[in-house]
Design a protein around this motif. Structure first.
Motif, PDB file in Angstrom:
ATOM      1  N   ILE A  18       0.845  -1.203   0.000  1.00  0.00           N
ATOM      2  CA  ILE A  18       0.000   0.000   0.000  1.00  0.00           C
ATOM      3  C   ILE A  18       0.875   1.246   0.000  1.00  0.00           C
ATOM      4  N   ALA A  19       1.902   1.261   0.839  1.00  0.00           N
ATOM      5  CA  ALA A  19       2.782   2.422   0.934  1.00  0.00           C
ATOM      6  C   ALA A  19       3.472   2.714  -0.396  1.00  0.00           C
ATOM      7  N   VAL A  20       3.965   1.678  -1.043  1.00  0.00           N
ATOM      8  CA  VAL A  20       4.630   1.882  -2.332  1.00  0.00           C
ATOM      9  C   VAL A  20       3.623   2.377  -3.364  1.00  0.00           C
ATOM     10  N   ALA A  21       2.460   1.773  -3.382  1.00  0.00           N
ATOM     11  CA  ALA A  21       1.427   2.207  -4.332  1.00  0.00           C
ATOM     12  C   ALA A  21       1.099   3.680  -4.128  1.00  0.00           C
ATOM     13  N   LEU A  22       0.901   4.089  -2.896  1.00  0.00           N
ATOM     14  CA  LEU A  22       0.580   5.493  -2.616  1.00  0.00           C
ATOM     15  C   LEU A  22       1.739   6.408  -3.003  1.00  0.00           C
ATOM     16  N   SER A  23       2.954   5.945  -2.796  1.00  0.00           N
ATOM     17  CA  SER A  23       4.112   6.775  -3.127  1.00  0.00           C
ATOM     18  C   SER A  23       4.266   6.984  -4.624  1.00  0.00           C
ATOM     19  N   ARG A  24       3.664   6.124  -5.410  1.00  0.00           N
ATOM     20  CA  ARG A  24       3.772   6.211  -6.871  1.00  0.00           C
ATOM     21  C   ARG A  24       2.690   7.102  -7.489  1.00  0.00           C
ATOM     22  N   LEU A  25       1.721   7.486  -6.680  1.00  0.00           N
ATOM     23  CA  LEU A  25       0.628   8.349  -7.156  1.00  0.00           C
ATOM     24  C   LEU A  25       0.969   9.819  -6.943  1.00  0.00           C
ATOM     25  N   PRO A  26       0.316  10.699  -7.701  1.00  0.00           N
ATOM     26  CA  PRO A  26       0.456  12.125  -7.396  1.00  0.00           C
ATOM     27  C   PRO A  26       0.005  12.373  -5.949  1.00  0.00           C
ATOM     28  N   ALA A  27       0.659  13.302  -5.277  1.00  0.00           N
ATOM     29  CA  ALA A  27       0.417  13.552  -3.850  1.00  0.00           C
ATOM     30  C   ALA A  27      -1.055  13.785  -3.533  1.00  0.00           C
ATOM     31  N   GLU A  28      -1.766  14.513  -4.393  1.00  0.00           N
ATOM     32  CA  GLU A  28      -3.171  14.798  -4.090  1.00  0.00           C
ATOM     33  C   GLU A  28      -4.033  13.533  -4.116  1.00  0.00           C
ATOM     34  N   HIS A  29      -3.738  12.626  -5.036  1.00  0.00           N
ATOM     35  CA  HIS A  29      -4.474  11.361  -5.092  1.00  0.00           C
ATOM     36  C   HIS A  29      -4.131  10.481  -3.889  1.00  0.00           C
ATOM     37  N   ALA A  30      -2.838  10.376  -3.591  1.00  0.00           N
ATOM     38  CA  ALA A  30      -2.406   9.563  -2.451  1.00  0.00           C
ATOM     39  C   ALA A  30      -3.019  10.084  -1.156  1.00  0.00           C
ATOM     40  N   GLY A  31      -3.064  11.386  -1.002  1.00  0.00           N
ATOM     41  CA  GLY A  31      -3.644  11.970   0.202  1.00  0.00           C
ATOM     42  C   GLY A  31      -5.117  11.657   0.348  1.00  0.00           C
ATOM     43  N   GLU A  32      -5.850  11.723  -0.749  1.00  0.00           N
ATOM     44  CA  GLU A  32      -7.287  11.410  -0.700  1.00  0.00           C
ATOM     45  C   GLU A  32      -7.523   9.947  -0.327  1.00  0.00           C
ATOM     46  N   ILE A  33      -6.715   9.067  -0.883  1.00  0.00           N
ATOM     47  CA  ILE A  33      -6.853   7.646  -0.568  1.00  0.00           C
ATOM     48  C   ILE A  33      -6.446   7.390   0.876  1.00  0.00           C
ATOM     49  N   LEU A  34      -5.347   7.980   1.307  1.00  0.00           N
ATOM     50  CA  LEU A  34      -4.868   7.791   2.676  1.00  0.00           C
ATOM     51  C   LEU A  34      -5.926   8.208   3.690  1.00  0.00           C
ATOM     52  N   LYS A  35      -6.627   9.296   3.418  1.00  0.00           N
ATOM     53  CA  LYS A  35      -7.681   9.757   4.332  1.00  0.00           C
ATOM     54  C   LYS A  35      -8.815   8.741   4.461  1.00  0.00           C
ATOM     55  N   LEU A  36      -9.029   7.931   3.443  1.00  0.00           N
ATOM     56  CA  LEU A  36     -10.113   6.944   3.458  1.00  0.00           C
ATOM     57  C   LEU A  36      -9.728   5.626   4.133  1.00  0.00           C
ATOM     58  N   LEU A  37      -8.450   5.447   4.387  1.00  0.00           N
ATOM     59  CA  LEU A  37      -7.990   4.226   5.040  1.00  0.00           C
ATOM     60  C   LEU A  37      -8.175   4.349   6.551  1.00  0.00           C
ATOM     61  N   PRO A  38      -8.308   3.222   7.253  1.00  0.00           N
ATOM     62  CA  PRO A  38      -8.509   3.271   8.705  1.00  0.00           C
ATOM     63  C   PRO A  38      -7.372   4.009   9.411  1.00  0.00           C
ATOM     64  N   GLY A  39      -7.726   4.739  10.446  1.00  0.00           N
ATOM     65  CA  GLY A  39      -6.755   5.531  11.180  1.00  0.00           C
ATOM     66  C   GLY A  39      -5.597   4.726  11.730  1.00  0.00           C
ATOM     67  N   PHE A  40      -5.858   3.494  12.149  1.00  0.00           N
ATOM     68  CA  PHE A  40      -4.801   2.690  12.759  1.00  0.00           C
ATOM     69  C   PHE A  40      -3.666   2.367  11.799  1.00  0.00           C
ATOM     70  N   ILE A  41      -3.913   2.454  10.501  1.00  0.00           N
ATOM     71  CA  ILE A  41      -2.879   2.111   9.527  1.00  0.00           C
ATOM     72  C   ILE A  41      -2.232   3.355   8.906  1.00  0.00           C
ATOM     73  N   GLN A  42      -2.850   4.500   9.042  1.00  0.00           N
ATOM     74  CA  GLN A  42      -2.355   5.708   8.374  1.00  0.00           C
ATOM     75  C   GLN A  42      -0.937   6.079   8.780  1.00  0.00           C
ATOM     76  N   ALA A  43      -0.651   6.130  10.080  1.00  0.00           N
ATOM     77  CA  ALA A  43       0.695   6.510  10.537  1.00  0.00           C
ATOM     78  C   ALA A  43       1.734   5.501  10.062  1.00  0.00           C
ATOM     79  N   ASP A  44       1.390   4.227  10.126  1.00  0.00           N
ATOM     80  CA  ASP A  44       2.313   3.192   9.659  1.00  0.00           C
ATOM     81  C   ASP A  44       2.610   3.380   8.175  1.00  0.00           C
ATOM     82  N   LEU A  45       1.591   3.682   7.394  1.00  0.00           N
ATOM     83  CA  LEU A  45       1.795   3.868   5.957  1.00  0.00           C
ATOM     84  C   LEU A  45       2.685   5.064   5.667  1.00  0.00           C
TER      85      LEU A  45
END
Length: 72
Positions: A18-45
Motif C-alpha cells: 500500500i505504501a509503495v502504491a501510494l508513493s507512486r501516485l500524485p500527492a493529491e491522489h495519495a492523500g485522498e486515498i490515505l484519508k479513506l484508510l482506517p486511522g490505525f494504519i495511516q501513521a504506519d503507511l
C-alpha cells in the motif's frame, strides 16, 4: 479515479505494498486515498512511504502493475 474503491482494494494488500502504491501516485491522489484508510494504519503507511526508496526496482514495477489494475 475512484478513491473509495481504490482504498478498499488496497486494504487487501500488505501495508508495504500500500505504501509503495501510494508513493507512486500524485500527492493529491495519495492523500485522498490515505484519508479513506482506517486511522490505525495511516501513521504506519506514512512511515513506510518515507522508506520506499530502499526497495528493489522489480518490486516497485510489480506494484505499479497492481496500481494500474486498481485505478482503471
Amino acid at each position: 479515479m475512484d478513491y473509495r474503491r481504490t482504498a478498499k482494494e488496497l486494504l487487501n494488500e500488505h501495508p508495504q505494498t500500500i505504501a509503495v502504491a501510494l508513493s507512486r501516485l500524485p500527492a493529491e491522489h495519495a492523500g485522498e486515498i490515505l484519508k479513506l484508510l482506517p486511522g490505525f494504519i495511516q501513521a504506519d503507511l506514512v512511515n513506510r512511504i518515507v522508506q520506499t526508496d530502499q526497495l528493489p526496482t522489480v518490486v516497485v514495477e510489480e506494484i505499479d502493475r497492481l496500481l494500474d489494475r486498481l485505478i482503471r
